[in-house]
Design a protein around this motif. Structure first.
Motif, short mmCIF file in Angstrom:
data_model
loop_
_atom_site.label_atom_id
_atom_site.label_comp_id
_atom_site.label_asym_id
_atom_site.label_seq_id
_atom_site.Cartn_x
_atom_site.Cartn_y
_atom_site.Cartn_z
N THR A 139 0.85 -1.20 0.00
CA THR A 139 0.00 0.00 0.00
C THR A 139 0.88 1.24 0.00
OG1 THR A 139 -1.72 -1.16 1.26
CG2 THR A 139 -1.82 1.24 1.21
N GLY A 140 0.55 2.19 -0.85
CA GLY A 140 1.32 3.43 -0.94
C GLY A 140 0.40 4.61 -1.16
N ILE A 141 1.02 5.80 -1.25
CA ILE A 141 0.27 7.05 -1.43
C ILE A 141 0.70 7.70 -2.73
CG2 ILE A 141 -0.18 9.34 -0.46
CD1 ILE A 141 0.36 8.16 2.30
N VAL A 142 -0.26 8.08 -3.54
CA VAL A 142 0.01 8.70 -4.84
C VAL A 142 0.66 10.07 -4.62
CG1 VAL A 142 -1.00 9.59 -6.96
CG2 VAL A 142 -1.89 7.48 -5.94
N GLN A 143 1.80 10.30 -5.28
CA GLN A 143 2.52 11.57 -5.16
C GLN A 143 2.31 12.46 -6.38
OE1 GLN A 143 4.38 12.63 -2.32
NE2 GLN A 143 3.07 10.97 -1.59
N ARG A 144 2.58 11.90 -7.54
CA ARG A 144 2.45 12.70 -8.77
C ARG A 144 2.32 11.75 -9.96
NH1 ARG A 144 7.75 12.18 -7.52
NH2 ARG A 144 9.27 11.93 -9.19
N GLN A 145 2.08 12.32 -11.13
CA GLN A 145 1.88 11.51 -12.34
C GLN A 145 2.40 12.25 -13.54
OE1 GLN A 145 -2.15 10.17 -12.83
NE2 GLN A 145 -1.82 9.37 -14.89
N ASP A 146 3.02 11.50 -14.46
CA ASP A 146 3.40 12.08 -15.74
C ASP A 146 2.87 11.18 -16.85
OD1 ASP A 146 5.17 9.91 -15.96
OD2 ASP A 146 6.89 11.06 -15.24
N PHE A 149 4.41 7.34 -15.91
CA PHE A 149 4.31 6.69 -14.61
C PHE A 149 3.42 7.46 -13.63
CE2 PHE A 149 8.64 5.55 -16.13
CZ PHE A 149 8.48 4.17 -16.19
N ILE A 150 2.89 6.69 -12.67
CA ILE A 150 2.30 7.26 -11.46
C ILE A 150 3.29 6.95 -10.34
CG2 ILE A 150 0.35 7.18 -9.87
CD1 ILE A 150 -1.29 6.07 -12.28
N TYR A 151 3.71 7.97 -9.61
CA TYR A 151 4.74 7.79 -8.59
C TYR A 151 4.07 7.57 -7.23
CZ TYR A 151 7.76 9.52 -12.28
OH TYR A 151 8.42 9.67 -13.49
N ILE A 152 4.39 6.43 -6.61
CA ILE A 152 3.75 6.00 -5.38
C ILE A 152 4.77 6.04 -4.24
CG2 ILE A 152 2.39 4.21 -4.25
CD1 ILE A 152 1.06 5.22 -6.75
N ASP A 153 4.44 6.77 -3.17
CA ASP A 153 5.31 6.85 -2.00
C ASP A 153 5.06 5.64 -1.10
OD1 ASP A 153 6.93 7.57 0.08
OD2 ASP A 153 5.59 9.13 0.86
N LEU A 154 6.12 4.84 -0.87
CA LEU A 154 6.01 3.66 -0.02
C LEU A 154 6.62 3.89 1.35
CD1 LEU A 154 6.99 0.89 -2.61
CD2 LEU A 154 4.71 1.78 -2.06
N ASP A 176 -4.06 9.96 -2.66
CA ASP A 176 -4.88 8.74 -2.62
C ASP A 176 -4.05 7.55 -2.15
OD1 ASP A 176 -7.05 10.09 -3.51
OD2 ASP A 176 -7.02 9.30 -5.56
N ARG A 177 -4.65 6.71 -1.31
CA ARG A 177 -4.01 5.46 -0.92
C ARG A 177 -4.36 4.39 -1.93
NH1 ARG A 177 -1.86 5.41 4.09
NH2 ARG A 177 -1.90 3.15 4.18
N VAL A 178 -3.38 3.59 -2.31
CA VAL A 178 -3.61 2.61 -3.36
C VAL A 178 -2.86 1.32 -3.04
CG1 VAL A 178 -1.71 3.57 -4.74
CG2 VAL A 178 -3.43 2.17 -5.85
N LYS A 179 -3.53 0.19 -3.30
CA LYS A 179 -2.90 -1.12 -3.17
C LYS A 179 -2.42 -1.55 -4.56
CE LYS A 179 -5.13 -3.28 0.84
NZ LYS A 179 -6.02 -2.24 1.34
N ALA A 180 -1.21 -2.11 -4.62
CA ALA A 180 -0.65 -2.54 -5.91
C ALA A 180 0.23 -3.77 -5.69
CB ALA A 180 0.13 -1.42 -6.58
#
Length: 387
Positions: A139-146, A149-154, A176-180
Motif C-alpha cells: 500500500t502506498g500514497i500517490v505523489q504525482r503523475q506524468d 508513470f504514477i509515482y507512489i510513496d512507499l 490517494d491510498r492505493v494497493k498494488a
C-alpha cells in the motif's frame, strides 16, 4: 581526525546499521588515493587510522633490495637495518611519511567517503527490504503523475506504477491510498527501482489471501487465476478438507469477503469456482455462471468441446467472448463451445440413447428458477451484443 570523529562513526553505525570497521577501511583506502593525488607521490603507501584516538598515519612501504633502482619503492639492506637490525633482503620496511597538513585532507576525504557509504548502505537496505516483497501486495500514497508513470510513496522508497499497468477504472489524485502488486525490484545507479501493477493476476490472488483466513492458513488453496483487469476475473479454489467449502470461504458471510475485494478493484466482477483434477468437471466449472451439459476432452491437443443448452450459448461465450476466454485461461484448456441443437445436428451429441436419457434426467433435476435466472442473464448479454 580525533575521538569525536570516532564517536560520530559509532553513532552512524548504530543509526544506519553500517559497521564502523567497514567505514574506517573505506576511509583508509580513500586516503591512500588522496595522499598520492595531493602530494604527487608514486610510493606504495599504507594509511592507518587508530581505532581509539582517530589519529591518522601514512606509511611508505619499501622493498629491501641489494641494488636500488627506484628509491621511492626500494631501500637498501644497510638503510633498512639502520631502522631495525632484524630486516633481511625481500622484507618490507614501513617508514612514516605523514605530511603536516594531512589532517585537513583526511577530514575532507572522510566526509565524502562516509556520506557515500551511508547513501549506498541505505539504498542496499531498501533494496534488500523490497526484493523480499517481490510478487507481494503493498500500500502506498500517490505523489504525482506524468505521461509514463504514477509515482507512489512507499515510505522508505518511491515506486513506479506504469500508466499501462493501472486499471481502466483507476482515477488517482494526489494523496490517494492505493494497493498494488510489486512486479519487479531492480538495483540502479539512483537506488532501487520498484515497479508496481494494478492489472497483474497476482494482485487478485494476494487480495484473497488478505481477506480469507482459510487461504492464509493453507486450508483453502488458490489453484489458478485469470483476469481481465477492471472488467471480470475468475479464480479457481480447492480444499483438501472435505468439511470446508472453498468457494463459500472466499465469498464470506453474505458475500462480505469477496465484496471487499470487488470494492478495492473498482467493481471488477469476480467468479469463484471449484478446482478439480478432472478436466471435464473443471472446464464446466470454469464456464460458470453458464450451465454445461456435456464436455468432451482431447488430451493430445489439450482441447475440450463443450455443449451448453441453446438458451445459454451467449452466456457461456460472454460479451465479446470474455467468459470463454477467461475460462480457457483459468483451466489451461482450449474450449470449443457449441449449443445443444448445433451439436445434435453435427452428430456430436448425444452419444447414444442411454446417454441421452441420463442427460435428460439430470437436466430435469435443475431448478426452474435457476433456468429463468440464466435465461434473463443470457438475454441481457444478447441485448448488449446487439447494441
Amino acid at each position: 581526525m580525533n575521538t569525536d570523529f570516532m564517536e560520530a562513526l559509532a553513532a552512524v553505525e548504530k543509526e544506519k546499521g553500517i559497521s564502523k570497521e567497514i567505514l574506517i577501511e573505506a576511509i583508509e583506502a580513500a586516503l591512500i588515493s588522496g595522499y598520492k593525488r595531493n602530494f604527487h607521490s608514486a610510493q606504495n603507501v599504507r594509511v592507518d587510522i587508530n581505532r581509539e584516538t582517530g589519529s591518522v598515519h601514512v606509511f611508505a612501504r619499501k622493498n629491501i633490495v641489494e641494488d636500488i633502482v627506484d628509491p621511492r619503492l626500494e631501500i637498501s639492506l644497510e638503510g633498512a637495518q639502520g631502522i631495525n637490525p632484524n630486516y633481511q633482503i625481500d622484507d618490507i620496511v614501513e617508514i612514516e611519511v605523514t605530511p603536516k597538513d594531512f589532517g585537513r585532507i583526511a577530514a575532507q576525504t572522510a566526509k565524502q567517503v562516509v556520506t557515500q557509504r551511508i547513501r549506498e548502505a541505505e539504498r542496499g537496505i531498501i533494496f534488500n527490504e523490497f526484493i523480499d516483497r517481490e510478487e507481494d501486495i503493498i500500500t502506498g500514497i500517490v505523489q504525482r503523475q506524468d505521461a509514463r508513470f504514477i509515482y507512489i510513496d512507499l515510505g522508505k522508497a518511491e515506486a513506479l506504477l506504469p500508466v499501462n499497468e493501472k486499471m481502466p477504472s483507476d482515477q488517482f489524485k494526489h494523496g490517494d491510498r492505493v494497493k498494488a502488486f510489486i512486479t519487479k525490484v531492480e538495483k540502479t545507479t539512483k537506488g532501487p527501482q520498484i515497479v508496481l501493477s494494478r492489472t497483474h493476476p497476482g494482485l487478485l490472488k494476494r487480495l484473497f489471501e488478505l481477506e480469507v483466513p482459510e487461504i492464509y492458513e493453507g486450508v483453502v488453496e488458490i489453484k489458478s487465476v485469470a483476469r481481465e483487469a477492471g472488467d471480470r476475473s475468475k479464480i479457481a479454489v480447492y480444499s483438501a478438507n472435505p468439511d470446508v467449502d472453498p468457494v463459500g470461504a472466499c465469498v464470506g458471510p453474505k458475500g462480505s469477503r469477496v465484496q471487499t475485494i470487488v470494492d478495492e478493484l473498482k467493481g471488477e466482477k469476480i467468479d469463484i469456482v471449484h478446482w478439480s483434477e478432472d478436466p471435464t468437471v473443471y472446464v464446466a466449472n470454469a464456464l460458470s455462471p453458464s450451465k454445461v451439459i456435456h464436455v468432451d476432452v482431447n488430451e493430445e491437443d489439450k482441447m475440450t468441446q463443450v455443449i451448453v443448452p441453446d438458451f445459454q450459448l451467449s452466456l457461456a461465450i460472454g460479451k465479446r467472448g470474455q467468459n470463454a476466454r477467461l475460462a480457457a485461461k483459468l483451466s489451461g484448456w482450449k474450449i470449443d463451445i457449441k449449443s445443444e441443437s448445433d451439436a445434435t445436428e453435427l452428430g456430436l451429441y448425444p452419444k447414444d440413447d442411454q446417454a441421452q436419457a441420463e442427460l435428460d434426467e439430470d437436466y430435469d433435476g435443475v431448478d426452474n428458477a435457476d433456468d429463468e435466472e440464466y435465461e434473463v442473464e443470457a438475454q441481457e448479454v444478447a441485448d448488449h451484443d446487439e447494441k
